[in-house]
Design a protein around this motif. Sequence first.
Motif, mmCIF file in Angstrom:
data_model
loop_
_atom_site.group_PDB
_atom_site.id
_atom_site.type_symbol
_atom_site.label_atom_id
_atom_site.label_comp_id
_atom_site.label_asym_id
_atom_site.label_seq_id
_atom_site.Cartn_x
_atom_site.Cartn_y
_atom_site.Cartn_z
ATOM 1 N N GLU A 1 0.956 -1.045 -0.206
ATOM 2 C CA GLU A 1 -0.292 -0.182 -0.117
ATOM 3 C C GLU A 1 0.821 1.363 -0.193
ATOM 4 O OE1 GLU A 1 -2.347 -3.068 1.669
ATOM 5 O OE2 GLU A 1 -0.247 -2.398 2.039
ATOM 6 N N HIS A 2 2.155 1.094 0.481
ATOM 7 C CA HIS A 2 2.476 2.471 0.981
ATOM 8 C C HIS A 2 3.439 2.724 0.397
ATOM 9 C CE1 HIS A 2 1.433 0.864 4.798
ATOM 10 N NE2 HIS A 2 1.200 2.554 5.489
ATOM 11 N N SER A 3 4.516 1.065 -0.765
ATOM 12 C CA SER A 3 4.508 1.339 -2.456
ATOM 13 C C SER A 3 3.858 2.155 -2.882
ATOM 14 C CB SER A 3 5.425 -0.032 -2.511
ATOM 15 O OG SER A 3 5.778 0.117 -3.766
ATOM 16 N N ALA A 4 2.577 2.369 -2.927
ATOM 17 C CA ALA A 4 2.036 2.414 -4.246
ATOM 18 C C ALA A 4 1.906 4.040 -3.962
ATOM 19 C CB ALA A 4 0.366 1.595 -4.365
ATOM 20 N N ILE A 5 2.008 4.017 -3.086
ATOM 21 C CA ILE A 5 1.455 5.941 -2.885
ATOM 22 C C ILE A 5 2.596 7.000 -3.499
ATOM 23 C CG2 ILE A 5 1.692 8.068 -0.783
ATOM 24 C CD1 ILE A 5 -0.453 5.743 0.516
ATOM 25 N N PHE A 6 3.913 5.438 -2.850
ATOM 26 C CA PHE A 6 5.230 6.576 -3.151
ATOM 27 C C PHE A 6 5.253 6.130 -4.444
ATOM 28 C CE2 PHE A 6 10.294 5.593 -3.289
ATOM 29 C CZ PHE A 6 9.946 6.538 -3.246
ATOM 30 N N GLN A 7 4.872 5.051 -5.291
ATOM 31 C CA GLN A 7 5.432 5.099 -6.628
ATOM 32 C C GLN A 7 4.541 6.438 -7.714
ATOM 33 O OE1 GLN A 7 4.936 1.658 -8.680
ATOM 34 N NE2 GLN A 7 5.262 0.608 -6.103
ATOM 35 N N CYS A 8 2.486 6.693 -6.394
ATOM 36 C CA CYS A 8 1.594 8.118 -7.755
ATOM 37 C C CYS A 8 2.183 9.045 -7.081
ATOM 38 C CB CYS A 8 0.570 7.355 -6.647
ATOM 39 S SG CYS A 8 -0.725 6.053 -7.414
ATOM 40 N N LEU A 9 3.139 8.939 -6.185
ATOM 41 C CA LEU A 9 4.086 10.409 -5.735
ATOM 42 C C LEU A 9 4.712 10.956 -6.860
ATOM 43 C CD1 LEU A 9 3.398 10.148 -2.180
ATOM 44 C CD2 LEU A 9 1.813 11.631 -4.033
ATOM 45 N N ALA A 10 5.960 9.351 -7.824
ATOM 46 C CA ALA A 10 6.415 9.923 -8.242
ATOM 47 C C ALA A 10 6.182 11.005 -9.812
ATOM 48 C CB ALA A 10 7.429 8.849 -9.325
ATOM 49 N N HIS B 1 -11.312 -2.958 -0.701
ATOM 50 C CA HIS B 1 -11.727 -3.656 -2.517
ATOM 51 C C HIS B 1 -10.811 -4.826 -1.954
ATOM 52 C CE1 HIS B 1 -9.932 -3.751 -6.877
ATOM 53 N NE2 HIS B 1 -8.398 -4.097 -6.373
ATOM 54 N N PRO B 2 -11.833 -6.409 -2.457
ATOM 55 C CA PRO B 2 -11.855 -7.229 -2.223
ATOM 56 C C PRO B 2 -10.896 -8.099 -3.180
ATOM 57 C CG PRO B 2 -13.405 -7.097 -2.216
ATOM 58 C CD PRO B 2 -13.067 -5.781 -2.963
ATOM 59 N N GLN B 3 -10.861 -8.117 -4.425
ATOM 60 C CA GLN B 3 -9.912 -8.093 -5.574
ATOM 61 C C GLN B 3 -7.828 -7.756 -5.075
ATOM 62 O OE1 GLN B 3 -11.639 -6.449 -6.624
ATOM 63 N NE2 GLN B 3 -13.577 -7.632 -6.036
ATOM 64 N N SER B 4 -7.843 -7.118 -4.352
ATOM 65 C CA SER B 4 -6.299 -6.544 -4.091
ATOM 66 C C SER B 4 -5.565 -6.642 -5.139
ATOM 67 C CB SER B 4 -5.368 -7.337 -3.351
ATOM 68 O OG SER B 4 -6.148 -7.695 -1.774
ATOM 69 N N ILE B 5 -5.826 -5.344 -5.816
ATOM 70 C CA ILE B 5 -5.325 -5.365 -8.116
ATOM 71 C C ILE B 5 -4.546 -3.821 -7.328
ATOM 72 C CG2 ILE B 5 -6.047 -5.445 -10.228
ATOM 73 C CD1 ILE B 5 -5.320 -7.849 -9.820
ATOM 74 N N ILE B 6 -5.971 -2.550 -7.150
ATOM 75 C CA ILE B 6 -5.758 -1.344 -6.883
ATOM 76 C C ILE B 6 -5.333 -1.162 -5.196
ATOM 77 C CG2 ILE B 6 -6.495 0.829 -6.651
ATOM 78 C CD1 ILE B 6 -8.161 0.853 -8.270
ATOM 79 N N HIS B 7 -3.989 -1.195 -5.251
ATOM 80 C CA HIS B 7 -3.034 -1.105 -4.058
ATOM 81 C C HIS B 7 -3.752 0.025 -2.903
ATOM 82 C CE1 HIS B 7 -1.646 -5.103 -5.171
ATOM 83 N NE2 HIS B 7 -0.702 -4.318 -6.503
ATOM 84 N N SER B 8 -3.181 1.224 -3.551
ATOM 85 C CA SER B 8 -3.953 2.273 -2.569
ATOM 86 C C SER B 8 -4.015 3.697 -4.056
ATOM 87 C CB SER B 8 -2.459 2.536 -1.736
ATOM 88 O OG SER B 8 -2.638 1.907 -0.572
ATOM 89 N N LEU B 9 -3.932 5.026 -3.522
ATOM 90 C CA LEU B 9 -4.636 6.092 -4.349
ATOM 91 C C LEU B 9 -4.027 6.776 -3.827
ATOM 92 C CD1 LEU B 9 -7.289 4.071 -4.382
ATOM 93 C CD2 LEU B 9 -7.782 4.714 -6.507
#
Length: 390
Positions: A150-159, A239-247
């Motif tokens: 989840e935090h990696s997803a946020i970090f990647q979105c902030l790039a 989000h039951p499918q665990s495909i979107i890791h965070s936003l």
Amino acid sequence: MKRIAILGSTGSIGTQALDVIRANPDSFELEVLTAHSNADLLVQQALAFKPNAVVIAREDLYEQVRDALQQEDIKVYAGANALDAVVEMGTVDMVLTAMVGYAGLQPTIRAIKAGKQIALANKETLVVAGQLITGLAKEYGVNIYPVDSEHSAIFQCLAGEFHNPIEKVILTASGGPFRGRSTAELAQVTKAQALKHPNWDMGAKITIDSASLMNKGLEVIEAKWLFGLRNEQIEVVVHPQSIIHSLVQFEDGSIKAQLGLPDMKLPIQYALGYPQRLKSDFPRFSFMDYPQLTFEQPDLKTFRNLQIAFDAMEKGGNMPCILNAANEVAVSAFLHDEVGFLQMSDIIESCMAKVAYIANPSYEDYIETDRETRVRAAEFISPAAKTSDR
């Protein structure tokens, strides 16, 4: 070539990190392996990767590890002090903290003070002492790269967005194996049922935390410190499918999301390899395999742990430290069939009500808070076990 130390190499994150290192021999070199008590696997890993040093935390297992590696040019150490010392080795560039629980705090602090870059998989470090850790990282010029998906997803979105203020972040949760269950149904949950996560393959403690939604609560607190957020800027959606890791939502209303199959090797590799995205042969996500992605509000009344974690974050001070210590004791008791699934929340709430609150704790205060909370939590276990038997 980054030289890596893995704290907790025999656990779920540690073993997957070794897979990443094995697949990228031109990018990473393994310097240090550590384990708490799994001496056999530690020896196997050492023989396969030939690190500079290994540490077994349980001192009574030192001779077993030493004797197994006596023909190798590998230094063997034992004990908590050795664990703290190896992160300071001059041959280490980055420390992956993959230990579970409060035990990761002290070696992470030592690594930061030694100027090592941190790949953080030990969320409890920031839950317990977020203000202290982020302050030290700033003081010593150390970057903390998140490994949680989840935090990696946020970090990647902030790039590429570091100059654009965040409006809010949305952490996704699978909902665990008991999504949609009632309180009455949760009262009958067994350990075997709780250890079966629908999407992720994790260690026992994190799997139980995921089933109770405490893992998401700990991630909420971790996100606050990792990204410098206000409490009201953090939301959770199931989000039951665990495909979107965070936003991440920005001030213009636009939302970025990071998607991928539920595989921890991707965030591990991203943290170790940053700022490069290293090529991988990980399975690829296809929308045709997941034609529907669904979302719902978390049930904070039934899964009280998530609300309890939000409350601890709101209170601040040493309250998240109390939360974490009580939860570690409660989860251990559940795994040993000493309390029921719902009694874990009772134990945590009782400790948060009775352990002394400190608004601006020092490191010594965190140590004492952790100690006192564990004593208090243990006192609650026998009555809780009797209640669960009725």
